[in-house]
Every structure is written in C-alpha cells, then in structure tokens.
Design a protein around this motif. Structure first.
Motif, PDB file in Angstrom:
ATOM      1  N   SER A   1      28.111  31.091 -32.702  1.00 44.25           N
ATOM      2  CA  SER A   1      26.722  31.884 -32.191  1.00 44.25           C
ATOM      3  C   SER A   1      25.643  30.505 -33.212  1.00 44.25           C
ATOM      4  O   SER A   1      24.488  31.075 -31.878  1.00 44.25           O
ATOM      5  CB  SER A   1      26.707  33.108 -34.351  1.00 44.25           C
ATOM      6  OG  SER A   1      27.389  34.198 -33.791  1.00 44.25           O
TER       7      SER A   1
ATOM      8  N   GLU B   1      25.389  29.158 -29.090  1.00 43.95           N
ATOM      9  CA  GLU B   1      25.160  30.183 -28.153  1.00 43.95           C
ATOM     10  C   GLU B   1      23.971  29.736 -28.133  1.00 43.95           C
ATOM     11  O   GLU B   1      22.744  30.022 -26.986  1.00 43.95           O
ATOM     12  CB  GLU B   1      26.006  31.679 -28.595  1.00 43.95           C
ATOM     13  CG  GLU B   1      27.177  32.160 -27.933  1.00 43.95           C
ATOM     14  CD  GLU B   1      27.273  33.333 -28.484  1.00 43.95           C
ATOM     15  OE1 GLU B   1      27.909  34.397 -27.575  1.00 43.95           O
ATOM     16  OE2 GLU B   1      26.716  33.653 -29.099  1.00 43.95           O
TER      17      GLU B   1
ATOM     18  N   HIS C   1      20.816  35.157 -23.909  1.00 47.45           N
ATOM     19  CA  HIS C   1      21.429  36.117 -23.535  1.00 47.45           C
ATOM     20  C   HIS C   1      22.136  35.884 -22.781  1.00 47.45           C
ATOM     21  O   HIS C   1      23.383  35.962 -22.487  1.00 47.45           O
ATOM     22  CB  HIS C   1      21.072  38.120 -23.341  1.00 47.45           C
ATOM     23  CG  HIS C   1      20.819  38.144 -24.749  1.00 47.45           C
ATOM     24  ND1 HIS C   1      21.197  38.777 -26.206  1.00 47.45           N
ATOM     25  CD2 HIS C   1      19.376  38.946 -24.872  1.00 47.45           C
ATOM     26  CE1 HIS C   1      19.739  39.190 -26.804  1.00 47.45           C
ATOM     27  NE2 HIS C   1      19.246  39.227 -26.153  1.00 47.45           N
TER      28      HIS C   1
ATOM     29  N   PHE D   1      25.776  35.143 -23.922  1.00 45.70           N
ATOM     30  CA  PHE D   1      26.419  36.111 -24.962  1.00 45.70           C
ATOM     31  C   PHE D   1      28.008  36.319 -24.143  1.00 45.70           C
ATOM     32  O   PHE D   1      28.339  35.650 -23.090  1.00 45.70           O
ATOM     33  CB  PHE D   1      25.669  37.409 -23.785  1.00 45.70           C
ATOM     34  CG  PHE D   1      26.698  38.789 -24.345  1.00 45.70           C
ATOM     35  CD1 PHE D   1      26.647  39.306 -25.675  1.00 45.70           C
ATOM     36  CD2 PHE D   1      27.285  39.023 -23.221  1.00 45.70           C
ATOM     37  CE1 PHE D   1      26.787  40.249 -26.567  1.00 45.70           C
ATOM     38  CE2 PHE D   1      28.182  40.535 -24.166  1.00 45.70           C
ATOM     39  CZ  PHE D   1      27.692  41.254 -25.013  1.00 45.70           C
TER      40      PHE D   1
ATOM     41  N   GLU E   1      31.773  38.670 -29.204  1.00 45.74           N
ATOM     42  CA  GLU E   1      31.761  39.321 -29.883  1.00 45.74           C
ATOM     43  C   GLU E   1      31.056  40.557 -28.505  1.00 45.74           C
ATOM     44  O   GLU E   1      30.629  40.220 -27.570  1.00 45.74           O
ATOM     45  CB  GLU E   1      29.791  39.162 -29.746  1.00 45.74           C
ATOM     46  CG  GLU E   1      28.914  38.810 -28.847  1.00 45.74           C
ATOM     47  CD  GLU E   1      28.967  37.212 -28.260  1.00 45.74           C
ATOM     48  OE1 GLU E   1      28.454  36.644 -27.901  1.00 45.74           O
ATOM     49  OE2 GLU E   1      29.977  36.328 -28.270  1.00 45.74           O
TER      50      GLU E   1
ATOM     51  N   GLN F   1      25.246  41.334 -28.221  1.00 45.33           N
ATOM     52  CA  GLN F   1      23.975  41.060 -29.275  1.00 45.33           C
ATOM     53  C   GLN F   1      22.783  41.061 -30.062  1.00 45.33           C
ATOM     54  O   GLN F   1      21.783  41.727 -28.329  1.00 45.33           O
ATOM     55  CB  GLN F   1      24.869  39.583 -28.490  1.00 45.33           C
ATOM     56  CG  GLN F   1      23.598  38.002 -29.138  1.00 45.33           C
ATOM     57  CD  GLN F   1      23.639  37.428 -28.154  1.00 45.33           C
ATOM     58  OE1 GLN F   1      22.868  36.810 -26.836  1.00 45.33           O
ATOM     59  NE2 GLN F   1      24.500  36.457 -28.747  1.00 45.33           N
TER      60      GLN F   1
ATOM     61  N   GLU G   1      18.700  38.559 -30.400  1.00 48.42           N
ATOM     62  CA  GLU G   1      18.786  37.465 -30.479  1.00 48.42           C
ATOM     63  C   GLU G   1      16.526  37.902 -30.068  1.00 48.42           C
ATOM     64  O   GLU G   1      16.174  37.849 -29.741  1.00 48.42           O
ATOM     65  CB  GLU G   1      18.594  36.612 -28.856  1.00 48.42           C
ATOM     66  CG  GLU G   1      18.522  35.411 -29.202  1.00 48.42           C
ATOM     67  CD  GLU G   1      19.386  34.144 -28.068  1.00 48.42           C
ATOM     68  OE1 GLU G   1      18.642  32.968 -27.653  1.00 48.42           O
ATOM     69  OE2 GLU G   1      19.460  34.637 -26.823  1.00 48.42           O
TER      70      GLU G   1
ATOM     71  N   ILE H   1      20.716  34.051 -32.964  1.00 49.47           N
ATOM     72  CA  ILE H   1      21.233  35.309 -32.319  1.00 49.47           C
ATOM     73  C   ILE H   1      22.093  35.628 -34.091  1.00 49.47           C
ATOM     74  O   ILE H   1      22.214  35.097 -34.785  1.00 49.47           O
ATOM     75  CB  ILE H   1      22.412  34.438 -32.115  1.00 49.47           C
ATOM     76  CG1 ILE H   1      21.617  34.162 -30.094  1.00 49.47           C
ATOM     77  CG2 ILE H   1      23.569  35.315 -31.485  1.00 49.47           C
ATOM     78  CD1 ILE H   1      22.577  33.298 -29.248  1.00 49.47           C
TER      79      ILE H   1
ATOM     80  N   ASN I   1      25.256  38.444 -34.207  1.00 47.67           N
ATOM     81  CA  ASN I   1      26.184  39.133 -32.615  1.00 47.67           C
ATOM     82  C   ASN I   1      27.149  40.145 -33.840  1.00 47.67           C
ATOM     83  O   ASN I   1      27.394  39.653 -34.531  1.00 47.67           O
ATOM     84  CB  ASN I   1      27.746  37.872 -33.019  1.00 47.67           C
ATOM     85  CG  ASN I   1      26.909  36.708 -31.363  1.00 47.67           C
ATOM     86  OD1 ASN I   1      25.945  37.459 -30.669  1.00 47.67           O
ATOM     87  ND2 ASN I   1      27.638  35.341 -31.529  1.00 47.67           N
TER      88      ASN I   1
END
Length: 181
Positions: free
Chosen positions: A90, A93, A104, A107, A112, A115, A117, A177, A179
């Motif tokens: 995560s 990301e 995203h 994503f 996940e 999500q 964010e 983030i 998730n």
C-alpha cells in the motif's frame, strides 16, 4: 490504546480520505489538507507498516485502522482487521501515485477490492490520518458512490480488512492510501 481515548477526543482527532477506484475520475480532487494543490515536487519514499513497536508509520497505520473502526462502531458495524501483510505494498502504491500525481493510479497492485486515498496532505502522519478520514466519513451517509464513495468504503459490510500505507516526498507532502479487502 484506542480504548483509553474518550469518544470526544477520538472525534476531534479523526480523519483520512478513502476512495474506491471507480469513484475516481476527472472530478477527483487533487488537493490536500487546507486545499493545497497536490504535487510531485521532489523524490518520495514509501514507508511501509511493520509489526514492531507502535512508533512512526506503524503507529499511523494502527491509528488509521482504529479510526476507521471507531467510525464503523457508530453504526454498530463489525471492525475491520488490520491487513499488515499489504501495508508495504500500500505504501508502494502511495509512492507511485505521488510520483505520477494521480490518485488511485496504482489501484489494484495489492489485490485490494476498494481504495481510499489522501493525496498530497501536509502535517504529521497522525494529523493526516485523522483529518483525511474525518473528511471522508463526513461524505456520508448516502448511496451515490460518486458523492459518498469514501464513506461507503469505510462503512461497507463487503470488506473485512484494511491496509494503510504512506509515502512522504521531499516536499513534505504525504500520500496516504487505505486498501480494503
């Protein structure tokens, strides 16, 4: 421990922005706390969670889960479990999104299903988590995902766990983030 904090104190320190990927589109805000525009200025580093002592990122990840669960409790919902196995992913990301400036954008990288964010927020990890999650929760209630998507993800009965990840750039802005799976 979260149980030792009063409800009033918890409500005063809640917040993190959650968004399901399909709710993102051209209208997604790329502003952080205080309306500051997001940016990619400078290098970023992903900071993943750990299962060690509750300090720094680990404490922020636990606060993230606890805060989401505090909001869920107001509706009598079962708490999400902390998905520690995907906290580093995560955070990666969040790093990717901070580098591209696209919420995203990464994503799905962590398997996940949904999500949320918080892009380019300033402040401490604790203030980012509580401020952003409060903003997201305040979107609800409602059924229209484009308007209430963060709230819907936080209050869903379809998911059982959440991983929280963070990446802070040299510009001091943090992307966070959450998730859900």
């Amino acid at each position: 421990m979260i149980q030792a904090i009063t409800r009033t104190t918890m409500l005063a320190t809640i917040g993190i922005a959650l968004q399901f990927a399909s709710a993102c589109g051209a209208g997604v805000s790329t502003t952080g706390s205080g309306g500051a525009p997001s940016g990619t200025g400078g290098a970023s580093t992903a900071t993943g969670g750990s299962t060690g002592t509750a300090t720094g990122v680990d404490a922020a990840a636990q606060l993230c889960v606890d805060t989401i669960n505090m909001y869920r409790a107001t509706l009598g919902l079962t708490p999400y479990t902390r998905w520690t196995e995907q906290e580093v992913c995560s955070s990666n990301e969040a790093l990717s999104d901070s580098q591209t400036g696209t919420a995203h954008g990464a994503f799905g990288m962590c398997n996940e299903k949904a999500q949320n964010e918080c892009p380019a927020w300033g402040g401490t990890l604790a203030s980012i988590v509580t401020g952003c999650l409060k903003q997201m929760w305040d979107e609800g209630p409602g059924a229209d995902f484009n308007t209430h998507g963060h709230y819907i993800n936080m209050s869903s009965t379809s998911y059982t766990r959440v991983a929280c990840g963070f990446s802070t750039g040299t510009n001091g802005k943090t992307w966070a983030i959450q998730n859900f799976q």
